[in-house]
Scaffold this motif. Sequence first.
Motif, mmCIF file in Angstrom:
data_model
loop_
_atom_site.group_PDB
_atom_site.id
_atom_site.type_symbol
_atom_site.label_atom_id
_atom_site.label_comp_id
_atom_site.label_asym_id
_atom_site.label_seq_id
_atom_site.Cartn_x
_atom_site.Cartn_y
_atom_site.Cartn_z
ATOM 1 N N TYR A 100 -64.516 15.046 -122.488
ATOM 2 C CA TYR A 100 -64.009 15.082 -121.123
ATOM 3 C C TYR A 100 -65.159 15.234 -120.128
ATOM 4 O O TYR A 100 -65.221 14.520 -119.114
ATOM 5 C CB TYR A 100 -63.023 16.239 -120.961
ATOM 6 C CG TYR A 100 -62.551 16.440 -119.537
ATOM 7 C CD1 TYR A 100 -61.540 15.652 -118.995
ATOM 8 C CD2 TYR A 100 -63.129 17.405 -118.720
ATOM 9 C CE1 TYR A 100 -61.118 15.813 -117.689
ATOM 10 C CE2 TYR A 100 -62.711 17.583 -117.409
ATOM 11 C CZ TYR A 100 -61.707 16.792 -116.897
ATOM 12 O OH TYR A 100 -61.297 16.952 -115.600
ATOM 13 N N LYS A 103 -67.041 12.185 -119.751
ATOM 14 C CA LYS A 103 -66.205 11.063 -119.331
ATOM 15 C C LYS A 103 -66.251 9.919 -120.350
ATOM 16 O O LYS A 103 -66.345 8.741 -119.995
ATOM 17 C CB LYS A 103 -66.598 10.564 -117.936
ATOM 18 C CG LYS A 103 -66.364 11.591 -116.835
ATOM 19 C CD LYS A 103 -66.777 11.062 -115.477
ATOM 20 C CE LYS A 103 -66.324 11.969 -114.347
ATOM 21 N NZ LYS A 103 -66.770 13.364 -114.495
ATOM 22 N N VAL A 140 -56.083 19.562 -118.841
ATOM 23 C CA VAL A 140 -56.649 18.278 -119.276
ATOM 24 C C VAL A 140 -55.669 17.642 -120.258
ATOM 25 O O VAL A 140 -55.258 18.277 -121.230
ATOM 26 C CB VAL A 140 -58.025 18.483 -119.937
ATOM 27 C CG1 VAL A 140 -58.492 17.198 -120.617
ATOM 28 C CG2 VAL A 140 -59.044 18.945 -118.900
ATOM 29 N N ASN A 156 -57.505 14.426 -116.016
ATOM 30 C CA ASN A 156 -57.021 15.587 -115.291
ATOM 31 C C ASN A 156 -55.503 15.569 -115.220
ATOM 32 O O ASN A 156 -54.904 14.562 -114.825
ATOM 33 C CB ASN A 156 -57.585 15.545 -113.869
ATOM 34 C CG ASN A 156 -57.962 16.907 -113.357
ATOM 35 O OD1 ASN A 156 -57.250 17.868 -113.590
ATOM 36 N ND2 ASN A 156 -59.068 16.967 -112.647
ATOM 37 N N SER A 157 -54.855 16.640 -115.603
ATOM 38 C CA SER A 157 -53.397 16.726 -115.501
ATOM 39 C C SER A 157 -52.962 16.666 -114.042
ATOM 40 O O SER A 157 -53.671 17.105 -113.145
ATOM 41 C CB SER A 157 -52.898 18.037 -116.116
ATOM 42 O OG SER A 157 -53.240 18.130 -117.478
ATOM 43 N N THR A 161 -57.670 15.367 -108.062
ATOM 44 C CA THR A 161 -58.936 14.636 -108.006
ATOM 45 C C THR A 161 -60.150 15.538 -108.068
ATOM 46 O O THR A 161 -61.288 15.061 -108.103
ATOM 47 C CB THR A 161 -59.004 13.794 -106.716
ATOM 48 O OG1 THR A 161 -58.844 14.660 -105.580
ATOM 49 C CG2 THR A 161 -57.917 12.738 -106.710
ATOM 50 N N TYR A 162 -59.965 16.836 -108.095
ATOM 51 C CA TYR A 162 -61.085 17.780 -108.182
ATOM 52 C C TYR A 162 -60.796 18.747 -109.316
ATOM 53 O O TYR A 162 -59.696 19.306 -109.401
ATOM 54 C CB TYR A 162 -61.234 18.549 -106.860
ATOM 55 C CG TYR A 162 -62.300 19.637 -106.888
ATOM 56 C CD1 TYR A 162 -63.639 19.316 -106.687
ATOM 57 C CD2 TYR A 162 -61.962 20.965 -107.116
ATOM 58 C CE1 TYR A 162 -64.620 20.298 -106.709
ATOM 59 C CE2 TYR A 162 -62.929 21.954 -107.140
ATOM 60 C CZ TYR A 162 -64.263 21.616 -106.934
ATOM 61 O OH TYR A 162 -65.219 22.593 -106.960
ATOM 62 N N ASP A 163 -61.783 18.964 -110.200
ATOM 63 C CA ASP A 163 -61.551 19.870 -111.325
ATOM 64 C C ASP A 163 -62.536 21.021 -111.397
ATOM 65 O O ASP A 163 -62.482 21.841 -112.316
ATOM 66 C CB ASP A 163 -61.546 19.115 -112.653
ATOM 67 C CG ASP A 163 -62.870 18.407 -112.935
ATOM 68 O OD1 ASP A 163 -63.835 18.636 -112.177
ATOM 69 O OD2 ASP A 163 -62.927 17.638 -113.906
ATOM 70 N N PRO A 173 -63.692 22.655 -116.743
ATOM 71 C CA PRO A 173 -62.655 22.305 -115.767
ATOM 72 C C PRO A 173 -61.815 23.527 -115.415
ATOM 73 O O PRO A 173 -61.497 24.335 -116.277
ATOM 74 C CB PRO A 173 -61.831 21.222 -116.483
ATOM 75 C CG PRO A 173 -62.171 21.352 -117.936
ATOM 76 C CD PRO A 173 -63.563 21.894 -117.997
ATOM 77 N N ASN A 175 -58.846 23.438 -113.325
ATOM 78 C CA ASN A 175 -57.527 23.159 -112.764
ATOM 79 C C ASN A 175 -56.396 23.879 -113.468
ATOM 80 O O ASN A 175 -55.292 23.972 -112.933
ATOM 81 C CB ASN A 175 -57.256 21.648 -112.774
ATOM 82 C CG ASN A 175 -57.924 20.959 -111.602
ATOM 83 O OD1 ASN A 175 -58.492 21.608 -110.728
ATOM 84 N ND2 ASN A 175 -57.878 19.638 -111.581
#
Length: 270
Positions: A100, A103, A140, A156-157, A161-163, A173, A175
């Motif tokens: 993750y 990417k 995630v 990203n769940s 747009t920002y983690d 991450p 989130n």
Amino acid sequence: MEEDELSISSSSSSLSVFSDISEEVAAAETPSPPPSPPGACPSPEALEAPPLSETQGVGSSSQDEEQQSTTAAPEDTESSRKQAAHLMMAELVKFLLEKYLAKEPTTQAEMLSSVFTEHQDHFPEIFSRASQCLQRVFAVDVKEVDASDHSYVLVNSLGLTYDGVASDGHSMPKNGLLVLLLFVILKEGECASEEKVWKVLSDMGLHDGVEHSIFGEPRDLMTKVWVEEQYLEYRQVAASDPARYEFLWGPRAHAESTKLTVLEFVQNQY
């Protein structure tokens, strides 16, 4: 409201466990957490568990050891097997987090060759549980993109747009915590007092001024980072003396998600 508090606090064990796993990923010192409940994310003790073959008494070097292996209580053998399964699950979670952060996609074949060098028949169950832990703690999702070769991407769940991951990829991450805070705000009537938020965070092992291995310093994250990113609004309660503060959804949270989506996500997970 008691049921809501129960559903929120039930994430505590997963977050405390992954605090330790994230420290393992970052090569930091790992504290000793409480034992994990059945079916929870893997505990740090799993990182030191023996392979499944060792838990089954293979390779005893003496007659005494062989006798101990054959007379071991069934519950001890079962406990060892579960511990070994936790080990594989922890390794898989770390592997997927690395994908993750980089990417990069992955495939079932790559996971089997990298993590499941033995006992590949355990893969379906452990992959399912690892995917659930990634959702719960880091928000995630592991999504299959090609069923023919079982290839996956990690995203990203909820489409946020920002983690919170640094540009160098050397952080986790965040989130998972943001989604839970959005949930708390909704359950408190779309406006949660700072006291209520800290009560929930305290139950999850997050404390004001104390650095956390995944989320950093929580006050800074909530009142600065997520406010600047417009996911949260942090304001003084009108006419409060001494001053008290409260949290609301910010405009970016409204733009990128919905109340129903957040409610369903959290309630399905916990």
